[in-house]
Design a protein around this motif. Structure first.
Motif, PDB file in Angstrom:
ATOM      1  N   CYS A  30       0.832  -1.206   0.000  1.00 33.85           N
ATOM      2  CA  CYS A  30       0.000   0.000   0.000  1.00 33.85           C
ATOM      3  C   CYS A  30       0.866   1.254   0.000  1.00 33.85           C
ATOM      4  O   CYS A  30       0.574   2.239  -0.686  1.00 33.85           O
ATOM      5  CB  CYS A  30      -0.930  -0.013   1.220  1.00 33.85           C
ATOM      6  SG  CYS A  30      -2.237  -1.266   1.135  1.00 33.85           S
ATOM      7  N   VAL A  31       1.929   1.240   0.803  1.00 29.18           N
ATOM      8  CA  VAL A  31       2.807   2.402   0.872  1.00 29.18           C
ATOM      9  C   VAL A  31       3.454   2.669  -0.476  1.00 29.18           C
ATOM     10  O   VAL A  31       3.537   3.803  -0.951  1.00 29.18           O
ATOM     11  CB  VAL A  31       3.871   2.196   1.961  1.00 29.18           C
ATOM     12  CG1 VAL A  31       4.935   3.291   1.873  1.00 29.18           C
ATOM     13  CG2 VAL A  31       3.233   2.194   3.341  1.00 29.18           C
ATOM     14  N   ARG A  32       3.947   1.580  -1.128  1.00 29.15           N
ATOM     15  CA  ARG A  32       4.582   1.760  -2.445  1.00 29.15           C
ATOM     16  C   ARG A  32       3.584   2.319  -3.458  1.00 29.15           C
ATOM     17  O   ARG A  32       3.903   3.180  -4.267  1.00 29.15           O
ATOM     18  CB  ARG A  32       5.151   0.411  -2.934  1.00 29.15           C
ATOM     19  CG  ARG A  32       6.419  -0.010  -2.218  1.00 29.15           C
ATOM     20  CD  ARG A  32       7.104  -1.120  -2.998  1.00 29.15           C
ATOM     21  NE  ARG A  32       6.255  -2.288  -3.133  1.00 29.15           N
ATOM     22  CZ  ARG A  32       6.209  -3.298  -2.260  1.00 29.15           C
ATOM     23  NH1 ARG A  32       7.003  -3.292  -1.200  1.00 29.15           N
ATOM     24  NH2 ARG A  32       5.402  -4.340  -2.448  1.00 29.15           N
ATOM     25  N   ARG A  35       2.988   6.065  -2.769  1.00 29.27           N
ATOM     26  CA  ARG A  35       4.100   6.893  -3.218  1.00 29.27           C
ATOM     27  C   ARG A  35       4.127   7.034  -4.730  1.00 29.27           C
ATOM     28  O   ARG A  35       4.421   8.094  -5.278  1.00 29.27           O
ATOM     29  CB  ARG A  35       5.412   6.306  -2.718  1.00 29.27           C
ATOM     30  CG  ARG A  35       5.607   6.446  -1.200  1.00 29.27           C
ATOM     31  CD  ARG A  35       6.880   5.775  -0.751  1.00 29.27           C
ATOM     32  NE  ARG A  35       7.091   5.985   0.682  1.00 29.27           N
ATOM     33  CZ  ARG A  35       8.078   5.389   1.369  1.00 29.27           C
ATOM     34  NH1 ARG A  35       8.941   4.580   0.735  1.00 29.27           N
ATOM     35  NH2 ARG A  35       8.223   5.622   2.665  1.00 29.27           N
ATOM     36  N   ARG A  36       3.805   5.907  -5.398  1.00 31.61           N
ATOM     37  CA  ARG A  36       3.806   5.917  -6.859  1.00 31.61           C
ATOM     38  C   ARG A  36       2.747   6.909  -7.384  1.00 31.61           C
ATOM     39  O   ARG A  36       2.996   7.686  -8.307  1.00 31.61           O
ATOM     40  CB  ARG A  36       3.545   4.509  -7.398  1.00 31.61           C
ATOM     41  CG  ARG A  36       3.690   4.420  -8.930  1.00 31.61           C
ATOM     42  CD  ARG A  36       3.368   3.020  -9.430  1.00 31.61           C
ATOM     43  NE  ARG A  36       4.210   2.024  -8.786  1.00 31.61           N
ATOM     44  CZ  ARG A  36       3.762   1.126  -7.901  1.00 31.61           C
ATOM     45  NH1 ARG A  36       2.471   1.106  -7.568  1.00 31.61           N
ATOM     46  NH2 ARG A  36       4.585   0.257  -7.344  1.00 31.61           N
ATOM     47  N   ARG A  37       1.572   6.898  -6.779  1.00 34.36           N
ATOM     48  CA  ARG A  37       0.507   7.796  -7.214  1.00 34.36           C
ATOM     49  C   ARG A  37       0.861   9.272  -6.934  1.00 34.36           C
ATOM     50  O   ARG A  37       0.568  10.168  -7.727  1.00 34.36           O
ATOM     51  CB  ARG A  37      -0.805   7.449  -6.524  1.00 34.36           C
ATOM     52  CG  ARG A  37      -1.380   6.105  -6.963  1.00 34.36           C
ATOM     53  CD  ARG A  37      -2.747   5.873  -6.363  1.00 34.36           C
ATOM     54  NE  ARG A  37      -3.325   4.619  -6.822  1.00 34.36           N
ATOM     55  CZ  ARG A  37      -4.555   4.196  -6.498  1.00 34.36           C
ATOM     56  NH1 ARG A  37      -5.297   4.940  -5.684  1.00 34.36           N
ATOM     57  NH2 ARG A  37      -5.006   3.072  -6.962  1.00 34.36           N
ATOM     58  N   ALA A  43       4.362  15.001 -10.947  1.00 34.60           N
ATOM     59  CA  ALA A  43       4.872  15.117 -12.307  1.00 34.60           C
ATOM     60  C   ALA A  43       3.854  15.790 -13.211  1.00 34.60           C
ATOM     61  O   ALA A  43       4.194  16.615 -14.063  1.00 34.60           O
ATOM     62  CB  ALA A  43       5.248  13.740 -12.858  1.00 34.60           C
ATOM     63  N   ALA A  44       2.568  15.458 -13.011  1.00 37.52           N
ATOM     64  CA  ALA A  44       1.519  16.040 -13.853  1.00 37.52           C
ATOM     65  C   ALA A  44       1.396  17.541 -13.595  1.00 37.52           C
ATOM     66  O   ALA A  44       1.281  18.345 -14.522  1.00 37.52           O
ATOM     67  CB  ALA A  44       0.182  15.344 -13.571  1.00 37.52           C
ATOM     68  N   VAL A  45       1.458  17.943 -12.312  1.00 39.09           N
ATOM     69  CA  VAL A  45       1.365  19.368 -11.979  1.00 39.09           C
ATOM     70  C   VAL A  45       2.564  20.123 -12.538  1.00 39.09           C
ATOM     71  O   VAL A  45       2.453  21.220 -13.086  1.00 39.09           O
ATOM     72  CB  VAL A  45       1.262  19.561 -10.454  1.00 39.09           C
ATOM     73  CG1 VAL A  45       1.382  21.032 -10.103  1.00 39.09           C
ATOM     74  CG2 VAL A  45      -0.051  18.992  -9.938  1.00 39.09           C
TER      75      VAL A  45
END
Length: 235
Positions: A30-32, A35-37, A43-45
């Motif tokens: 869940c943590v990984r 972090r990925r999201r 990156a999108a911002v």
């Protein structure tokens, strides 16, 4: 066996064979994933901000606008408004001064205001004291000027201009002349404007304040002396 009992039995069998997931492994996953999201959102911002900056840098005024459905609009964004200031309208305000006008600047204005036909020169120390020699060929006279901008005029009004009525615009003008027989003969004009501008012009019928008179008549008439003292050039 009724269908309800078959379904219940199938659930029991499934539960017996179900093994709960490892809690530690599930937490790390869940943590990984979180972090990925988060990295994707950052990156999108960042990309969106860079795109906006690039649009501004290339001149947004020439880029067609976008409609909400992705289509381009049929107009262009307006550029910066053109300046309507013309050369004649953008006049520079005349510089002024505070305190005492330096003697050399006062003398420069005084020489410009002298009547034609007079020669002038600087006596020793004249450029520091505001003094000027003037001559019409019939005797040298000493002319002195002092100009200042007063922040408080009560004392000057009470002494120099006591009993003097102001003009229509509030200016006070006082003329003084030495009694007959005074050596050397001299005259003065004091002018106090409503904004505190204070001008004093003094004239001696001799090359110095304590020298004997070299003339029988003043080199400047009272009207000429008054015109110099009241000139708007002193502003």
């Amino acid at each position: 066996m009724p269908i309800e009992e078959d379904f219940t039995e199938a659930l029991r069998t499934t539960l017996k064979t179900f093994e709960p997931p490892n809690a530690a492994t599930l937490l790390q996953s869940c943590v990984r994933n979180g972090r990925r999201r988060r990295r994707r959102r950052v990156a999108a911002v960042t990309l969106s901000g860079a795109a906006v900056l690039a649009l501004v840098g290339t001149g947004a005024a020439g880029v067609p606008g976008l409609l909400s459905d992705g289509r381009t609009a049929d107009r262009t964004l307006p550029g910066p408004a053109a300046s309507t200031t013309t050369g004649s309208a953008s006049t520079t305000a005349k510089p002024t001064f505070t305190g005492t006008l330096p003697a050399d600047r006062a003398l420069a204005t005084l020489t410009e205001l002298l009547p034609t036909g007079l020669t002038h020169s600087s006596p020793p120390g004249g450029r520091q004291s505001g003094q000027l020699w003037v001559d019409d060929g019939h005797g040298k006279s000493l002319l002195e000027v002092h100009v200042s901008r007063q922040t408080s005029t009560a004392s000057i009004r009470g002494h120099v201009f006591a009993g003097t009525s102001p003009s229509a615009d509030g200016t006070l003008i006082a003329s003084r002349q030495a009694p007959p027989g005074t050596e050397p003969g001299h005259a003065a004009v004091d002018v106090l404007h409503p904004d505190g501008l204070y001008v004093t012009i003094m004239l001696w019928q001799a090359p110095g304040q304590n020298a004997p008179s070299t003339r029988t008549t003043p080199i400047l008439t009272p009207a000429q002396l008054r015109a110099i003292a009241t000139s708007l050039r002193w502003q």
